[in-house]
Design an enzyme around this catalytic site. Structure first.
Site, PDB file in Angstrom:
ATOM      1  N   ASP A  30     -79.296  50.741 -45.419  1.00  0.00           N
ATOM      2  CA  ASP A  30     -79.830  50.183 -46.664  1.00  0.00           C
ATOM      3  C   ASP A  30     -81.358  50.307 -46.629  1.00  0.00           C
ATOM      4  O   ASP A  30     -81.990  49.986 -45.622  1.00  0.00           O
ATOM      5  CB  ASP A  30     -79.411  48.714 -46.809  1.00  0.00           C
ATOM      6  CG  ASP A  30     -79.642  48.184 -48.211  1.00  0.00           C
ATOM      7  OD1 ASP A  30     -78.660  47.822 -48.864  1.00  0.00           O
ATOM      8  OD2 ASP A  30     -80.817  48.146 -48.652  1.00  0.00           O
ATOM      9  N   ASN A  86     -70.347  43.514 -53.605  1.00  0.00           N
ATOM     10  CA  ASN A  86     -70.618  42.875 -54.888  1.00  0.00           C
ATOM     11  C   ASN A  86     -69.984  43.703 -56.008  1.00  0.00           C
ATOM     12  O   ASN A  86     -70.219  44.912 -56.078  1.00  0.00           O
ATOM     13  CB  ASN A  86     -72.129  42.768 -55.114  1.00  0.00           C
ATOM     14  CG  ASN A  86     -72.811  41.951 -54.023  1.00  0.00           C
ATOM     15  OD1 ASN A  86     -72.252  40.983 -53.524  1.00  0.00           O
ATOM     16  ND2 ASN A  86     -74.015  42.352 -53.643  1.00  0.00           N
ATOM     17  N   GLN A  93     -74.128  43.053 -58.148  1.00  0.00           N
ATOM     18  CA  GLN A  93     -74.080  44.512 -57.973  1.00  0.00           C
ATOM     19  C   GLN A  93     -75.222  45.154 -58.754  1.00  0.00           C
ATOM     20  O   GLN A  93     -75.402  44.873 -59.945  1.00  0.00           O
ATOM     21  CB  GLN A  93     -72.731  45.071 -58.452  1.00  0.00           C
ATOM     22  CG  GLN A  93     -72.573  46.566 -58.176  1.00  0.00           C
ATOM     23  CD  GLN A  93     -71.180  47.100 -58.518  1.00  0.00           C
ATOM     24  OE1 GLN A  93     -70.376  46.410 -59.157  1.00  0.00           O
ATOM     25  NE2 GLN A  93     -70.906  48.312 -58.094  1.00  0.00           N
ATOM     26  N   HIS A  99     -69.925  50.065 -52.807  1.00  0.00           N
ATOM     27  CA  HIS A  99     -70.487  50.094 -51.444  1.00  0.00           C
ATOM     28  C   HIS A  99     -70.136  48.797 -50.732  1.00  0.00           C
ATOM     29  O   HIS A  99     -70.097  47.729 -51.329  1.00  0.00           O
ATOM     30  CB  HIS A  99     -72.002  50.313 -51.457  1.00  0.00           C
ATOM     31  CG  HIS A  99     -72.723  49.455 -52.435  1.00  0.00           C
ATOM     32  ND1 HIS A  99     -72.730  49.699 -53.791  1.00  0.00           N
ATOM     33  CD2 HIS A  99     -73.446  48.327 -52.254  1.00  0.00           C
ATOM     34  CE1 HIS A  99     -73.428  48.761 -54.407  1.00  0.00           C
ATOM     35  NE2 HIS A  99     -73.875  47.912 -53.496  1.00  0.00           N
ATOM     36  N   HIS A 101     -71.448  46.393 -47.793  1.00  0.00           N
ATOM     37  CA  HIS A 101     -72.605  46.066 -46.949  1.00  0.00           C
ATOM     38  C   HIS A 101     -72.116  45.595 -45.580  1.00  0.00           C
ATOM     39  O   HIS A 101     -71.206  44.763 -45.500  1.00  0.00           O
ATOM     40  CB  HIS A 101     -73.390  44.885 -47.541  1.00  0.00           C
ATOM     41  CG  HIS A 101     -74.084  45.142 -48.839  1.00  0.00           C
ATOM     42  ND1 HIS A 101     -75.421  45.455 -48.923  1.00  0.00           N
ATOM     43  CD2 HIS A 101     -73.637  45.104 -50.117  1.00  0.00           C
ATOM     44  CE1 HIS A 101     -75.768  45.581 -50.200  1.00  0.00           C
ATOM     45  NE2 HIS A 101     -74.705  45.370 -50.945  1.00  0.00           N
TER      46      HIS A 101
HETATM   47  P1  AMP Z   1     -75.832  45.749 -54.471  1.00  0.00           P
HETATM   48  O1  AMP Z   1     -76.874  44.767 -54.964  1.00  0.00           O
HETATM   49  O2  AMP Z   1     -74.680  45.134 -53.785  1.00  0.00           O
HETATM   50  O3  AMP Z   1     -75.422  46.700 -55.586  1.00  0.00           O
HETATM   51  O4  AMP Z   1     -76.552  46.597 -53.353  1.00  0.00           O
HETATM   52  C1  AMP Z   1     -77.268  47.764 -53.582  1.00  0.00           C
HETATM   53  C2  AMP Z   1     -78.000  48.067 -52.311  1.00  0.00           C
HETATM   54  O5  AMP Z   1     -78.402  49.419 -52.342  1.00  0.00           O
HETATM   55  C3  AMP Z   1     -79.265  47.223 -52.104  1.00  0.00           C
HETATM   56  O6  AMP Z   1     -79.139  46.490 -50.895  1.00  0.00           O
HETATM   57  C4  AMP Z   1     -80.367  48.271 -52.056  1.00  0.00           C
HETATM   58  O7  AMP Z   1     -81.367  47.954 -51.124  1.00  0.00           O
HETATM   59  C5  AMP Z   1     -79.617  49.525 -51.666  1.00  0.00           C
HETATM   60  N1  AMP Z   1     -80.241  50.775 -52.097  1.00  0.00           N
HETATM   61  C6  AMP Z   1     -80.675  51.078 -53.336  1.00  0.00           C
HETATM   62  N2  AMP Z   1     -81.185  52.334 -53.343  1.00  0.00           N
HETATM   63  C7  AMP Z   1     -81.053  52.812 -52.088  1.00  0.00           C
HETATM   64  C8  AMP Z   1     -81.397  54.045 -51.447  1.00  0.00           C
HETATM   65  N3  AMP Z   1     -81.985  55.041 -52.110  1.00  0.00           N
HETATM   66  N4  AMP Z   1     -81.129  54.192 -50.128  1.00  0.00           N
HETATM   67  C9  AMP Z   1     -80.539  53.182 -49.445  1.00  0.00           C
HETATM   68  N5  AMP Z   1     -80.182  52.006 -49.988  1.00  0.00           N
HETATM   69  C10 AMP Z   1     -80.441  51.816 -51.285  1.00  0.00           C
END
Ligand code: AMP
Ligand code: ZN
Length: 141
Positions: A30, A86, A93, A99, A101
């Site tokens: 992440d 999420n 989300q 995804h 985590h």
């Molecule tokens: P969510 O809020 O559950 O949708 O989580 C999305 C996650 O994606 C967050 O923890 C972000 O930090 C992560 N994220 C967004 N863009 C990137 C990226 N380019 N590379 C790695 N992680 C990312």
């Protein structure tokens, strides 16, 4: 999906720190980790969330999950690990490609606050029975 950031990570057009890849899944760090080792596991097939996930995608995704968890555990020896998914904006989300985590837990100040405020007193046995029945009906349709 052309405008999906995680599809772009999977096809390599956006850089990522890759942890693991097989025919079906991709795991990477992440970019804004909550703790050291915070990793995301995604299906290569674009699926918006758990509600839209076909069974074979779920099977292949979860088949990889223990490998990822054990690698994080061996690398950093955290005291615990939360796996969180999420679904929907209301649930937090922000990227609409499913995804999971993996958030290793080190101590009380590690940035993740999981607080369960149980409503057990509202959900008597009768209420639980009725709620369970409403879900079971949907499974049997
Ligand atoms: P969510 O809020 O559950 O949708 O989580 C999305 C996650 O994606 C967050 O923890 C972000 O930090 C992560 N994220 C967004 N863009 C990137 C990226 N380019 N590379 C790695 N992680 C990312
Ligand atoms: Zn996607």
């Amino acid at each position: 999906m052309s405008d999906c950031i995680f599809c772009k990570i999977i096809d390599g057009s956006i850089p990522s720190t890759k942890i693991y890849e097989d025919e079906h899944v991709y795991a990477f760090m992440d970019v804004a980790p909550l703790t050291k080792g915070h990793t995301l596991l995604v299906p290569k097939q674009h699926v918006k969330d758990l509600l839209e996930m076909p069974e074979d995608v779920a099977r292949n995704l979860y088949a990889a999950a223990p490998k990822i968890a054990n690698a994080i555990q061996s690398a950093f020896n955290p005291q615990g690990m939360n796996t969180i998914n999420n679904n929907g904006s209301f649930a937090g989300q922000t990227v609409f490609h499913y995804h999971l985590h993996f958030i290793p837990r080190y101590d009380e100040t590690d940035g993740l606050k999981v607080k369960w405020e149980t409503k057990q007193s509202e959900f008597t046995q009768d209420v639980l029975k009725s709620v369970g029945e409403q879900i079971r009906e949907k499974l049997n349709q």
